[in-house]
Design a protein around this motif. Sequence first.
Motif, PDB file in Angstrom:
ATOM      1  N   GLU A 177     -12.829  22.113  -6.111  1.00  0.00           N
ATOM      2  CA  GLU A 177     -13.629  21.677  -4.961  1.00  0.00           C
ATOM      3  C   GLU A 177     -12.847  20.672  -4.105  1.00  0.00           C
ATOM      4  OE1 GLU A 177     -18.000  22.298  -7.090  1.00  0.00           O
ATOM      5  OE2 GLU A 177     -16.964  20.390  -7.265  1.00  0.00           O
ATOM      6  N   LEU A 178     -12.141  19.795  -4.759  1.00  0.00           N
ATOM      7  CA  LEU A 178     -11.342  18.812  -4.012  1.00  0.00           C
ATOM      8  C   LEU A 178     -10.242  19.485  -3.202  1.00  0.00           C
ATOM      9  CD1 LEU A 178     -10.995  15.881  -6.538  1.00  0.00           C
ATOM     10  CD2 LEU A 178     -12.012  15.743  -4.258  1.00  0.00           C
ATOM     11  N   ASP A 179      -9.769  20.602  -3.698  1.00  0.00           N
ATOM     12  CA  ASP A 179      -8.699  21.316  -3.013  1.00  0.00           C
ATOM     13  C   ASP A 179      -9.180  21.848  -1.658  1.00  0.00           C
ATOM     14  OD1 ASP A 179      -6.057  22.131  -2.975  1.00  0.00           O
ATOM     15  OD2 ASP A 179      -6.516  24.129  -3.753  1.00  0.00           O
ATOM     16  N   ALA A 180     -10.493  21.969  -1.508  1.00  0.00           N
ATOM     17  CA  ALA A 180     -11.052  22.467  -0.248  1.00  0.00           C
ATOM     18  C   ALA A 180     -11.428  21.317   0.690  1.00  0.00           C
ATOM     19  CB  ALA A 180     -12.265  23.339  -0.540  1.00  0.00           C
ATOM     20  N   VAL A 181     -11.019  20.102   0.356  1.00  0.00           N
ATOM     21  CA  VAL A 181     -11.318  18.927   1.173  1.00  0.00           C
ATOM     22  C   VAL A 181     -10.069  18.551   1.966  1.00  0.00           C
ATOM     23  CG1 VAL A 181     -11.722  16.446   1.001  1.00  0.00           C
ATOM     24  CG2 VAL A 181     -13.147  18.024  -0.313  1.00  0.00           C
TER      25      VAL A 181
ATOM     26  N   ARG B  69      -8.268  11.310  -8.969  1.00  0.00           N
ATOM     27  CA  ARG B  69      -8.036  12.651  -8.434  1.00  0.00           C
ATOM     28  C   ARG B  69      -8.436  12.779  -6.958  1.00  0.00           C
ATOM     29  NH1 ARG B  69     -11.858  16.739 -11.360  1.00  0.00           N
ATOM     30  NH2 ARG B  69     -10.503  16.213 -13.086  1.00  0.00           N
ATOM     31  N   ILE B  70      -9.390  11.946  -6.497  1.00  0.00           N
ATOM     32  CA  ILE B  70      -9.827  12.162  -5.112  1.00  0.00           C
ATOM     33  C   ILE B  70      -8.768  11.719  -4.101  1.00  0.00           C
ATOM     34  CG2 ILE B  70     -12.281  12.007  -5.749  1.00  0.00           C
ATOM     35  CD1 ILE B  70     -12.397   9.371  -4.151  1.00  0.00           C
ATOM     36  N   THR B  71      -7.878  10.826  -4.508  1.00  0.00           N
ATOM     37  CA  THR B  71      -6.800  10.429  -3.584  1.00  0.00           C
ATOM     38  C   THR B  71      -5.538  11.242  -3.813  1.00  0.00           C
ATOM     39  OG1 THR B  71      -6.124   8.702  -5.137  1.00  0.00           O
ATOM     40  CG2 THR B  71      -7.597   8.053  -3.352  1.00  0.00           C
ATOM     41  N   LEU B  72      -5.646  12.244  -4.648  1.00  0.00           N
ATOM     42  CA  LEU B  72      -4.461  13.013  -5.032  1.00  0.00           C
ATOM     43  C   LEU B  72      -4.469  14.423  -4.447  1.00  0.00           C
ATOM     44  CD1 LEU B  72      -1.962  13.513  -6.774  1.00  0.00           C
ATOM     45  CD2 LEU B  72      -3.496  14.002  -8.692  1.00  0.00           C
TER      46      LEU B  72
ATOM     47  N   HIS C 147      -4.738  11.056   3.241  1.00  0.00           N
ATOM     48  CA  HIS C 147      -5.389   9.882   2.637  1.00  0.00           C
ATOM     49  C   HIS C 147      -5.415   8.757   3.676  1.00  0.00           C
ATOM     50  CE1 HIS C 147      -5.234   6.581  -0.775  1.00  0.00           C
ATOM     51  NE2 HIS C 147      -6.357   6.552  -0.094  1.00  0.00           N
ATOM     52  N   ILE C 148      -6.635   8.284   3.951  1.00  0.00           N
ATOM     53  CA  ILE C 148      -6.780   7.100   4.803  1.00  0.00           C
ATOM     54  C   ILE C 148      -7.132   5.946   3.872  1.00  0.00           C
ATOM     55  CG2 ILE C 148      -8.082   6.005   6.670  1.00  0.00           C
ATOM     56  CD1 ILE C 148      -8.756   8.814   7.715  1.00  0.00           C
ATOM     57  N   CYS C 149      -6.288   4.926   3.855  1.00  0.00           N
ATOM     58  CA  CYS C 149      -6.510   3.811   2.940  1.00  0.00           C
ATOM     59  C   CYS C 149      -6.672   2.520   3.743  1.00  0.00           C
ATOM     60  CB  CYS C 149      -5.341   3.691   1.973  1.00  0.00           C
ATOM     61  SG  CYS C 149      -5.563   2.356   0.792  1.00  0.00           S
ATOM     62  N   VAL C 150      -7.745   1.813   3.490  1.00  0.00           N
ATOM     63  CA  VAL C 150      -8.039   0.596   4.235  1.00  0.00           C
ATOM     64  C   VAL C 150      -7.605  -0.630   3.428  1.00  0.00           C
ATOM     65  CG1 VAL C 150      -9.893  -0.795   5.253  1.00  0.00           C
ATOM     66  CG2 VAL C 150      -9.962   1.716   5.418  1.00  0.00           C
ATOM     67  N   VAL C 151      -6.801  -1.482   4.049  1.00  0.00           N
ATOM     68  CA  VAL C 151      -6.321  -2.707   3.398  1.00  0.00           C
ATOM     69  C   VAL C 151      -6.853  -3.895   4.196  1.00  0.00           C
ATOM     70  CG1 VAL C 151      -4.290  -4.058   2.732  1.00  0.00           C
ATOM     71  CG2 VAL C 151      -4.173  -1.551   2.731  1.00  0.00           C
ATOM     72  N   ARG C 152      -7.454  -4.853   3.507  1.00  0.00           N
ATOM     73  CA  ARG C 152      -7.943  -6.039   4.204  1.00  0.00           C
ATOM     74  C   ARG C 152      -6.886  -7.134   4.176  1.00  0.00           C
ATOM     75  NH1 ARG C 152     -12.883  -6.248   5.666  1.00  0.00           N
ATOM     76  NH2 ARG C 152     -14.174  -4.451   5.188  1.00  0.00           N
ATOM     77  N   ALA C 153      -6.506  -7.579   5.371  1.00  0.00           N
ATOM     78  CA  ALA C 153      -5.511  -8.646   5.458  1.00  0.00           C
ATOM     79  C   ALA C 153      -6.219  -9.907   5.975  1.00  0.00           C
ATOM     80  CB  ALA C 153      -4.406  -8.243   6.405  1.00  0.00           C
ATOM     81  N   PRO C 154      -5.834 -11.060   5.496  1.00  0.00           N
ATOM     82  CA  PRO C 154      -4.731 -11.260   4.555  1.00  0.00           C
ATOM     83  C   PRO C 154      -5.143 -11.205   3.092  1.00  0.00           C
ATOM     84  CG  PRO C 154      -5.532 -13.379   5.340  1.00  0.00           C
ATOM     85  CD  PRO C 154      -6.370 -12.337   6.012  1.00  0.00           C
ATOM     86  N   GLU C 155      -6.446 -11.116   2.782  1.00  0.00           N
ATOM     87  CA  GLU C 155      -6.836 -11.380   1.390  1.00  0.00           C
ATOM     88  C   GLU C 155      -6.338 -10.349   0.384  1.00  0.00           C
ATOM     89  OE1 GLU C 155      -8.821 -10.960   3.985  1.00  0.00           O
ATOM     90  OE2 GLU C 155     -10.662  -9.876   3.514  1.00  0.00           O
ATOM     91  N   GLN C 156      -6.136  -9.107   0.806  1.00  0.00           N
ATOM     92  CA  GLN C 156      -5.678  -8.116  -0.174  1.00  0.00           C
ATOM     93  C   GLN C 156      -4.154  -7.947  -0.191  1.00  0.00           C
ATOM     94  OE1 GLN C 156      -8.105  -4.589   0.750  1.00  0.00           O
ATOM     95  NE2 GLN C 156      -9.133  -4.925  -1.218  1.00  0.00           N
ATOM     96  N   VAL C 157      -3.453  -8.708   0.620  1.00  0.00           N
ATOM     97  CA  VAL C 157      -2.006  -8.522   0.703  1.00  0.00           C
ATOM     98  C   VAL C 157      -1.290  -9.627  -0.082  1.00  0.00           C
ATOM     99  CG1 VAL C 157      -0.023  -8.266   2.247  1.00  0.00           C
ATOM    100  CG2 VAL C 157      -2.298  -7.518   2.998  1.00  0.00           C
TER     101      VAL C 157
END
Lengths: 495, 223
Positions: free
Chosen positions: B118-122, B151-154, B159-169
């Motif tokens: 199913e993920l392969d169709a996403v 598996r969902i990010t694979l 892949h859209i990945c959200v990073v919060r700066a500065p706290e997550q960096v």
Amino acid sequence: MSGTYLGLPSFPRAAAESTRDTQLRANLTHATHTIRDKRAVAIGELADWPQLRAAGAQVKDRTLRHLDHYLLQLEAAVTEAGGTVHWAADAEEANRIVARLVHATGESEVVKVKSMATQETGLNEALAAEGIAAYETDLAELIVQLGDDRPSHILVPAIHKNRTEIRDIFRTRMADWGRPAPEGLSDSPAELAEAARLHLREKFLRAKVGVSGANFMVAETGTMVVVESEGNGRMCLTLPETLISVVGIEKIVPTWRDLEIYLQTLPRSSTAERMNPYTSMWTGTSDGDGPKVFHLVLLDNGRTDTLADTVGRQALRCIRCSACLNVCPVYERAGGHAYGSPYPGPIGAILTPQLRGTDNELNASLPYASSLCGACYTVCPVAIDIPEVLVHLRERVVQGGPVTLRGTRTTIKPARGHAAERAAMRVGSWTLDHPAAWHTAQRLALRTRRLHPERAPGRTARAWTDSRELPALPEQSFRDWWRQRRKTRENGGDQ
Amino acid sequence: MTDTSGSRAEILRRIRQALTDVPAEETPGDVPVARDYLRVHAPRSPRERTDLLAAHLTDYRAHVHRTEEAGLPGTVARLLAEHGTRRAVVPAGLPGAWLAEVSGVEVVSGGGGLTAGELDAVDSVITGCALAVAETGTIVLDAGPDQGQRRITLIPDHHICVVRAPEQVVDSVPQALPRLDPARPLTWISGPSATSDIELDRVEGVHGPRTLDVVIVTAQSSA
Ligand code: SF4
């Protein structure tokens, strides 16, 4: 070790063969030079490289000197996290355990992440004999597997194949293993990678069992670490229901924190990247994420014998970055296959004879597969003094002496008529007949010397040369030594 | 399962015999490890750290986008549209606000355990992250609520990945490890999937996502 490698000619003969293969040499030269130039840049970014290198060596030494302690700690942590730990004294036992675990799942195929430990044990062949198909999923391993070939480099196993050769392998062989190559496949790397993606995805999505190795195992937490680029590792580690990891007992590090050293030194030293595209870490099993069943097979297969040798022990620090291959003038000319083992190049020259013993011609010749130029030591991120171990092993081959074989202390006899040594001289003659390769290696060593304080040849080196009644001149380059020695021989001296 | 207790004892015996040169009274802590390497390779302001992260991610062919909090939903919607995404998967704990401006895309929840097929169709996956490492250009996922199963990010191609700066960096690998929990499954991602196996030509996207969009979100006031 693997049956695949049995019956191979000794290093000098295999090397003489491969040095005549101009395509192989051109591919290798291009690859090794590219990687090592990039690597110097990546390492230059870290002002504390010498300290990281020293700490990387020290952590491994701490681990090796108390290996029993850390293995028991690891076993407890993995078990606690829901995994099952198995112990394999040799290759056959490891293969037997894996086959039994696969049979227990009712499956007859497994997907594999590139793993040197399973190449060492010849797992794929052993599984095939049990009716289990093992699919290699690393692009290079796929190329090698489809081409009925053997890997020639730790990091880029198909380094000896160029794009046209790869296209031909894909066109003719992919259909035998699953999805065929697309019509009209060209030799562009992007198209070739796409063909591999399609071919393998089919396998990933249906796989129930994955087999991997690991780059690191953390004793305190039971965490396994796999470092990779393509994502095939992630596929094998997270999609199947059962994951079986076969890992050499030396791959352990004591603490979670210790990873801060190797996650900096390994990628920069191997692929010259700040970090490899993907690193996966898992501890036992996790609810609803990844395999439901996890087995760890701890592999000895000669590692404890290596541990028993206080000089050779340092080879177990190796984190398989392959930097030593890329600077070795002998590897560059001979190619990986000549070493007759999954571990080629300088590290192979010291690891293989220790893991397998030196009782056959191939293994006995490996300590001579070097010019002792020292470039391998200079680049090694865990500071393995490969030249020191080479000389030590040469001494063992020609003089015999006490060794540990499969856990039993014994004394080996000197090699008959110093056959290995004579063979080695033939190796030396072609290396030294190629001054360009030689000088590149020496220049590289000089360039990085200020980062890594060079050692003069060690105590054992002198011991060996003394015992061979050769002049003990640490400052003399091997090249000069060789010339001088050849002159002596021409004048009817020694032998 | 497999009874390898005989080999367990034998391997431990071999190790102890091999280590007779190690004094009986020596403990692991007696073997020195000098940790005089650096915790960080340069002093950086939060802004410099975030800039370095962006530069290093870009170096390894991730696409980096910068926005403030208010611009995040628009950025996510635009990236999905640009990729031609018809169907996207999101972890169960993804903040709903991130998707506020997405339209014309079927969004499925990855929390319920989609099969690999199913993920392969996403087409795309949208996640947060546990942290990001500036010096290496790495984002780390720890299967937290806004990241979901590995598996969902694979399997999806984008892949859209959200990073919060500065706290997550963080600056460096030595700073990253203490903030991560080894008991969780961890995935460190530095650029999209890549191989250099064919004549050392780098090709993106062999098996993992071929396109990695990293959206660095800064609070209104900072950066
Ligand atoms: S011996 Fe050193 S340089 Fe060679 S592969 Fe091992 S760690 Fe790398």
